[in-house]
Design a protein around this motif. Structure first.
Motif, PDB file in Angstrom:
ATOM      1  N   LEU A 156       4.450 -27.883  11.713  1.00  0.00           N
ATOM      2  CA  LEU A 156       3.083 -28.551  12.381  1.00  0.00           C
ATOM      3  C   LEU A 156       3.475 -29.080  13.821  1.00  0.00           C
ATOM      4  CD1 LEU A 156       0.156 -29.240  12.170  1.00  0.00           C
ATOM      5  CD2 LEU A 156       0.863 -31.138  10.773  1.00  0.00           C
ATOM      6  N   ARG A 157       4.726 -29.670  13.720  1.00  0.00           N
ATOM      7  CA  ARG A 157       4.944 -30.339  14.852  1.00  0.00           C
ATOM      8  C   ARG A 157       5.226 -29.165  16.225  1.00  0.00           C
ATOM      9  NH1 ARG A 157       9.360 -32.311  13.413  1.00  0.00           N
ATOM     10  NH2 ARG A 157       8.213 -34.338  12.462  1.00  0.00           N
ATOM     11  N   MET A 158       5.576 -28.178  15.797  1.00  0.00           N
ATOM     12  CA  MET A 158       5.983 -27.133  16.839  1.00  0.00           C
ATOM     13  C   MET A 158       4.597 -26.530  17.198  1.00  0.00           C
ATOM     14  SD  MET A 158       9.087 -27.376  17.120  1.00  0.00           S
ATOM     15  CE  MET A 158       9.581 -25.559  18.106  1.00  0.00           C
ATOM     16  N   ARG A 159       3.552 -26.433  16.011  1.00  0.00           N
ATOM     17  CA  ARG A 159       2.269 -25.882  16.501  1.00  0.00           C
ATOM     18  C   ARG A 159       1.621 -26.768  17.435  1.00  0.00           C
ATOM     19  NH1 ARG A 159       1.966 -25.224  10.576  1.00  0.00           N
ATOM     20  NH2 ARG A 159       2.569 -22.698  10.252  1.00  0.00           N
ATOM     21  N   ARG A 160       1.816 -28.151  17.194  1.00  0.00           N
ATOM     22  CA  ARG A 160       1.040 -28.976  17.810  1.00  0.00           C
ATOM     23  C   ARG A 160       1.361 -29.079  19.626  1.00  0.00           C
ATOM     24  NH1 ARG A 160       0.076 -34.806  15.326  1.00  0.00           N
ATOM     25  NH2 ARG A 160      -1.538 -34.928  17.284  1.00  0.00           N
ATOM     26  N   GLU A 206      -4.925 -21.381  23.519  1.00  0.00           N
ATOM     27  CA  GLU A 206      -5.360 -21.352  22.185  1.00  0.00           C
ATOM     28  C   GLU A 206      -6.481 -20.173  21.652  1.00  0.00           C
ATOM     29  OE1 GLU A 206      -4.272 -22.837  19.561  1.00  0.00           O
ATOM     30  OE2 GLU A 206      -2.508 -23.968  20.481  1.00  0.00           O
ATOM     31  N   CYS A 207      -7.470 -20.416  22.748  1.00  0.00           N
ATOM     32  CA  CYS A 207      -8.610 -19.224  22.775  1.00  0.00           C
ATOM     33  C   CYS A 207      -7.971 -17.965  22.592  1.00  0.00           C
ATOM     34  CB  CYS A 207      -9.557 -19.411  23.912  1.00  0.00           C
ATOM     35  SG  CYS A 207     -10.572 -20.867  23.949  1.00  0.00           S
ATOM     36  N   GLN A 208      -7.059 -17.745  23.510  1.00  0.00           N
ATOM     37  CA  GLN A 208      -6.295 -16.157  23.725  1.00  0.00           C
ATOM     38  C   GLN A 208      -5.504 -16.131  22.471  1.00  0.00           C
ATOM     39  OE1 GLN A 208      -4.095 -16.079  26.970  1.00  0.00           O
ATOM     40  NE2 GLN A 208      -3.893 -13.794  27.214  1.00  0.00           N
ATOM     41  N   ARG A 209      -5.044 -17.002  21.482  1.00  0.00           N
ATOM     42  CA  ARG A 209      -4.403 -16.735  20.551  1.00  0.00           C
ATOM     43  C   ARG A 209      -5.351 -16.351  19.361  1.00  0.00           C
ATOM     44  NH1 ARG A 209       0.248 -20.630  17.612  1.00  0.00           N
ATOM     45  NH2 ARG A 209       0.313 -19.558  15.564  1.00  0.00           N
ATOM     46  N   VAL A 210      -6.521 -17.012  19.273  1.00  0.00           N
ATOM     47  CA  VAL A 210      -7.802 -16.718  18.465  1.00  0.00           C
ATOM     48  C   VAL A 210      -8.086 -15.276  18.790  1.00  0.00           C
ATOM     49  CG1 VAL A 210     -10.113 -17.331  17.939  1.00  0.00           C
ATOM     50  CG2 VAL A 210      -8.275 -19.191  18.318  1.00  0.00           C
ATOM     51  N   LEU A 211      -8.179 -15.084  19.906  1.00  0.00           N
ATOM     52  CA  LEU A 211      -8.715 -13.634  20.140  1.00  0.00           C
ATOM     53  C   LEU A 211      -7.379 -12.526  19.718  1.00  0.00           C
ATOM     54  CD1 LEU A 211     -10.271 -13.968  23.512  1.00  0.00           C
ATOM     55  CD2 LEU A 211     -11.308 -13.493  21.414  1.00  0.00           C
ATOM     56  N   ARG A 212      -6.226 -13.052  19.688  1.00  0.00           N
ATOM     57  CA  ARG A 212      -5.202 -12.293  19.579  1.00  0.00           C
ATOM     58  C   ARG A 212      -5.162 -12.314  17.857  1.00  0.00           C
ATOM     59  NH1 ARG A 212       0.696 -14.020  21.754  1.00  0.00           N
ATOM     60  NH2 ARG A 212       0.004 -15.697  20.809  1.00  0.00           N
ATOM     61  N   ASP A 213      -5.398 -13.257  17.307  1.00  0.00           N
ATOM     62  CA  ASP A 213      -5.398 -13.138  15.852  1.00  0.00           C
ATOM     63  C   ASP A 213      -6.606 -12.190  15.225  1.00  0.00           C
ATOM     64  OD1 ASP A 213      -3.267 -14.841  15.779  1.00  0.00           O
ATOM     65  OD2 ASP A 213      -4.314 -16.619  15.287  1.00  0.00           O
ATOM     66  N   VAL A 214      -7.555 -12.215  15.809  1.00  0.00           N
ATOM     67  CA  VAL A 214      -8.881 -11.519  15.602  1.00  0.00           C
ATOM     68  C   VAL A 214      -8.729 -10.268  15.609  1.00  0.00           C
ATOM     69  CG1 VAL A 214     -11.048 -10.865  15.996  1.00  0.00           C
ATOM     70  CG2 VAL A 214     -10.579 -13.216  15.780  1.00  0.00           C
ATOM     71  N   ARG A 215      -7.948  -9.636  16.735  1.00  0.00           N
ATOM     72  CA  ARG A 215      -7.449  -8.104  16.895  1.00  0.00           C
ATOM     73  C   ARG A 215      -6.189  -7.835  15.917  1.00  0.00           C
ATOM     74  NH1 ARG A 215      -7.130 -10.144  22.563  1.00  0.00           N
ATOM     75  NH2 ARG A 215      -8.905  -9.918  23.649  1.00  0.00           N
ATOM     76  N   ALA A 216      -5.648  -8.679  15.504  1.00  0.00           N
ATOM     77  CA  ALA A 216      -4.678  -8.301  14.662  1.00  0.00           C
ATOM     78  C   ALA A 216      -5.298  -8.059  13.150  1.00  0.00           C
ATOM     79  CB  ALA A 216      -3.418  -9.278  14.359  1.00  0.00           C
ATOM     80  N   GLY A 217      -6.571  -8.408  12.857  1.00  0.00           N
ATOM     81  CA  GLY A 217      -7.000  -8.159  11.586  1.00  0.00           C
ATOM     82  C   GLY A 217      -7.668  -9.614  10.893  1.00  0.00           C
ATOM     83  N   LYS A 218      -7.207 -10.526  11.381  1.00  0.00           N
ATOM     84  CA  LYS A 218      -7.654 -11.827  10.903  1.00  0.00           C
ATOM     85  C   LYS A 218      -9.168 -11.998  10.901  1.00  0.00           C
ATOM     86  CE  LYS A 218      -4.577 -15.273  10.862  1.00  0.00           C
ATOM     87  NZ  LYS A 218      -4.038 -16.398  11.301  1.00  0.00           N
ATOM     88  N   ALA A 219      -9.853 -12.638   9.951  1.00  0.00           N
ATOM     89  CA  ALA A 219     -11.196 -12.947  10.021  1.00  0.00           C
ATOM     90  C   ALA A 219     -11.334 -14.080  11.371  1.00  0.00           C
ATOM     91  CB  ALA A 219     -11.856 -13.455   8.825  1.00  0.00           C
ATOM     92  N   ARG A 220     -12.574 -13.790  11.900  1.00  0.00           N
ATOM     93  CA  ARG A 220     -12.690 -14.883  13.188  1.00  0.00           C
ATOM     94  C   ARG A 220     -12.742 -16.391  12.599  1.00  0.00           C
ATOM     95  NH1 ARG A 220     -17.645 -13.171  16.442  1.00  0.00           N
ATOM     96  NH2 ARG A 220     -18.744 -13.577  14.763  1.00  0.00           N
ATOM     97  N   ARG A 251     -10.283 -21.547  12.049  1.00  0.00           N
ATOM     98  CA  ARG A 251      -9.967 -22.789  11.383  1.00  0.00           C
ATOM     99  C   ARG A 251      -8.317 -22.974  11.551  1.00  0.00           C
ATOM    100  NH1 ARG A 251     -13.089 -20.279   6.967  1.00  0.00           N
ATOM    101  NH2 ARG A 251     -14.921 -21.510   6.525  1.00  0.00           N
ATOM    102  N   ALA A 252      -7.646 -21.850  11.880  1.00  0.00           N
ATOM    103  CA  ALA A 252      -6.038 -21.926  11.930  1.00  0.00           C
ATOM    104  C   ALA A 252      -6.018 -22.813  13.408  1.00  0.00           C
ATOM    105  CB  ALA A 252      -5.418 -20.770  12.169  1.00  0.00           C
ATOM    106  N   MET A 253      -6.791 -22.440  14.429  1.00  0.00           N
ATOM    107  CA  MET A 253      -6.740 -23.188  15.727  1.00  0.00           C
ATOM    108  C   MET A 253      -6.923 -24.871  15.549  1.00  0.00           C
ATOM    109  SD  MET A 253      -8.925 -22.803  19.230  1.00  0.00           S
ATOM    110  CE  MET A 253     -10.458 -23.218  18.297  1.00  0.00           C
ATOM    111  N   ALA A 254      -8.233 -25.201  14.674  1.00  0.00           N
ATOM    112  CA  ALA A 254      -8.349 -26.459  14.442  1.00  0.00           C
ATOM    113  C   ALA A 254      -7.299 -27.226  13.676  1.00  0.00           C
ATOM    114  CB  ALA A 254      -9.880 -26.586  13.682  1.00  0.00           C
TER     115      ALA A 254
END
Length: 307
Positions: A78-82, A201-215, A220-223
Motif C-alpha cells: 500500500l505504501r508503494m502504491r500511494r 492514475e487515469c492512464q493506469r485505469v484505462l490500462r486495467d480496463v484494456r487488460a480485461g478488468k471491469a471498469r 475502485r482499485a484507483m480509489a
C-alpha cells in the motif's frame, strides 16, 4: 626438516591470497548468475537513483526474498502504491535500495572522517571505535534519508492529485456531455490533460480496463491506491450513477464543483496558516538582529559614558 626460505613463504602467502580472491570472485559471479532476469515489459522505469544501482539492488532483493526477510505484506504494498512505485519497484527492491544506501553512506561518512583527520596537522590517528561510530551514523542517515524520500513522494503526489483533480473532472464532464462514454472521456482527459500523478492514475485505469478488468473494479482499485476522500467520493458517485442508469453529466459536474471548492478552501487554509508558521523564523532570526542593531549604539554610549 629444512625451514622454508623467506621467498618461499612470501610465494605461498601470495598464492593463498590469490586463491582466496579467486574463490570470492567465483562465488560472487555464481551468486550474480543465479539471480533471474526480471521481466519488466509491463512495468515502468524505476527512479533515477535506483536505475543507476539496479544490478546490486536486484541481487540483494533476490537473496532477501530467499532468506524470507523481504517485506511482502499489504501495508508495504500500500505504501508503494500511494507513492506510485508499485509498477516500478517491489517492497523487497525498495528494502534492497535502503540497505545499499546505508552501505554507501557508511563508507562516505568514514571517508569524510578520515579526510578531516588528515586535514588537521598533528592530529592523532583515530581508533576503530571512531570509525565504527561514523559508519553507524552513516547507516542511520542512509536509512532515514530513503524513508523521508518515500514519505515526501507520497505527500507531494497527494498534493499534485488534489490540485489537478478539478481540471480532469471538467474535461471528463465536457466529454460525457458531448456524447462520449466514461472510458472515452477518461481517454480524452489523459490525452488532453497536463502531465502529473492523476493523469498517470487515469492512464493506469484505462490500462486495467484494456487488460480485461471491469471498469468499476479498476476505479475502485484507483480509489484504494490513492486513499483520498475526494477520489473516493468521485468513484463512488460514478459507480452508483452507472449502476442506477443515471445521466453521468450532472453527477460529474457536481463532483467537479465540489472538488474545486475544496481546493479553494485548502488554499485559504494554507494562507491563514502562513503568519503562524512565520512566527518561529521571525522570533529566532529576525528579532535578535533587530535588537542588536537597536541596542548596540545605546550600549556603546553607556560604555563610553562610564569610562
Amino acid at each position: 626438516m629444512t625451514p622454508l626460505s623467506h621467498s618461499t613463504l612470501i610465494f605461498l602467502l601470495a598464492l593463498a591470497i590469490g586463491l582466496s580472491v579467486a574463490l570470492i570472485g567465483w562465488l560472487l559471479g555464481r551468486s550474480v548468475a543465479e539471480v533471474p532476469t526480471e521481466n519488466r515489459d509491463y512495468k515502468d522505469a524505476p527512479p533515477l537513483a535506483f536505475r543507476l544501482a539496479w544490478w546490486p539492488i536486484q541481487w540483494i532483493s533476490y537473496y532477501l526474498a530467499l532468506l524470507g526477510i523481504a517485506p511482502s505484506d499489504d501495508k508495504s504494498w500500500l505504501r508503494m502504491r500511494r507513492a506510485g512505485l508499485d509498477y516500478m519497484l517491489t517492497p523487497s527492491q525498495f528494502l534492497a535500495g535502503c540497505l545499499l544506501c546505508m552501505s554507501v553512506t557508511a563508507v562516505l561518512f568514514c571517508w569524510l572522517l578520515y579526510a578531516l583527520m588528515q586535514a588537521r596537522v598533528g592530529s592523532a590517528p583515530l581508533s576503530t571505535v571512531a570509525y565504527g561510530e561514523a559508519a553507524l551514523s552513516g547507516m542511520v542517515f542512509g536509512w532515514v534519508m530513503l524513508r523521508f524520500w518515500l514519505h515526501d513522494r507520497i505527500a507531494l503526489r497527494q498534493r499534485e492529485i488534489l490540485k489537478s483533480l478539478p481540471f480532469f473532472l471538467d474535461i471528463v464532464t465536457l466529454c460525457v456531455e458531448a456524447g462520449l462514454n466514461l472510458q472515452g472521456a477518461l481517454s480524452q482527459s489523459v490525452d488532453k490533460g497536463p502531465p502529473g500523478a492523476f493523469r498517470d492514475e487515469c492512464q493506469r485505469v484505462l490500462r486495467d480496463v484494456r487488460a480485461g478488468k471491469a471498469r468499476a473494479e479498476a476505479l475502485r482499485a484507483m480509489a484504494e491506491r490513492l486513499r483520498e476522500p475526494g477520489i473516493t467520493s468521485f468513484v463512488t458517485s460514478v459507480i452508483q450513477a452507472e449502476s442506477m442508469g443515471m445521466n453521468l453529466g450532472p453527477v460529474l459536474r457536481a463532483q467537479a464543483d465540489q472538488r474545486r471548492t475544496e481546493r479553494f478552501q485548502r488554499a485559504e487554509k494554507k494562507a491563514l496558516e502562513a503568519p503562524v508558521k512565520l512566527l518561529l523564523p521571525l522570533i529566532v532570526f529576525i528579532f535578535p538582529c533587530t535588537f542588536i542593531v537597536l541596542f548596540f549604539p545605546i550600549a556603546m554610549q553607556f560604555l563610553h559614558a562610564g569610562s
